[in-house]
Design an enzyme around this catalytic site. Sequence first.
Site, PDB file in Angstrom:
ATOM      1  N   LYS A 103      -8.962  41.393  20.315  1.00  0.00           N
ATOM      2  CA  LYS A 103      -8.604  40.173  19.592  1.00  0.00           C
ATOM      3  C   LYS A 103      -8.837  40.391  18.109  1.00  0.00           C
ATOM      4  CE  LYS A 103      -9.195  35.737  21.876  1.00  0.00           C
ATOM      5  NZ  LYS A 103     -10.193  34.695  22.139  1.00  0.00           N
TER       6      LYS A 103
HETATM    7  C1  E4P Z   1      -9.117  31.346  22.717  1.00  0.00           C
HETATM    8  O1  E4P Z   1      -8.841  32.492  23.019  1.00  0.00           O
HETATM    9  C2  E4P Z   1     -10.413  30.981  22.117  1.00  0.00           C
HETATM   10  O2  E4P Z   1     -11.404  31.731  22.767  1.00  0.00           O
HETATM   11  C3  E4P Z   1     -10.837  29.547  22.288  1.00  0.00           C
HETATM   12  O3  E4P Z   1      -9.994  28.861  23.172  1.00  0.00           O
HETATM   13  C4  E4P Z   1     -11.151  28.851  21.016  1.00  0.00           C
HETATM   14  O4  E4P Z   1     -11.417  27.511  21.282  1.00  0.00           O
HETATM   15  P1  E4P Z   1     -12.413  26.604  20.482  1.00  0.00           P
HETATM   16  O5  E4P Z   1     -11.616  25.746  19.583  1.00  0.00           O
HETATM   17  O6  E4P Z   1     -13.095  25.796  21.549  1.00  0.00           O
HETATM   18  O7  E4P Z   1     -13.380  27.492  19.735  1.00  0.00           O
END
Ligand code: E4P
Length: 224
Positions: free
Chosen positions: A91
């Site tokens: 990522k």
């Molecule tokens: C997606 O890949 C992220 O890990 C995640 O959904 C981010 O979400 P958040 O807004 O709860 O941090």
Amino acid sequence: MKLFVDSANLAEIEESLARGFVAGITTNPSILAKEERTDFTEHIHKIIGLIRRFGREVPLSVEVFVDDPAEMLDQALKFVSAFRYPMLSVKVPIGWGELKVVAELRKRDIMVNCTCCMSFNQAYMAALAGANFVSLFYGRIKDIGYDARSVVEQTARAFREGGIRSEIIVGSIRHIADVNEALGAGAHIVTVPPKFFPALTQHPKTTEAVDQFLGDFRKWSEQA
Ligand code: E4P
């Protein structure tokens, strides 16, 4: 349309894998930081071990946790050699310097999930750079008053019409309705915090039907 598990918690991942619907797992540094303090590499190895125990080879997203693009690339390459998991997806957050990291990783045939996208433009740029997955953050887009559904729709349409093969992951799910909306808007994947999964299998009319079936059968079988 696939569901990923948005968690680094071993028990939650195991509970989900045991139910067979999991098509992938996404983590991020904040999600990992919710777990008891442990060795990062060992923890990711444990997640991979769980995936393999269930006979699956699903994409696992692990995010870089440095902000300099050269260091990101270096860290991503270290992930690849440390985890040795063919479905590892590194990522990388969207950004101008970061796009070079995406392109470099793809040149080496390493899977990339370009994350933290809040707009169509960001998702589109990530896809053009070759990201396998682009992650749109539904809840965070809505937090600042934007229409997350139309961002997903516009991205899905552009990918479809442009023959772009990147898959759209919708993350930052805050409500069950977000899952349905994102899938309806054309997301290929929704990554869901595990606390929402049980509710996705429940319906009051199902409970009513099952209770009725059991009750009727019990009465019938207890007849003299
Ligand atoms: C997606 O890949 C992220 O890990 C995640 O959904 C981010 O979400 P958040 O807004 O709860 O941090």
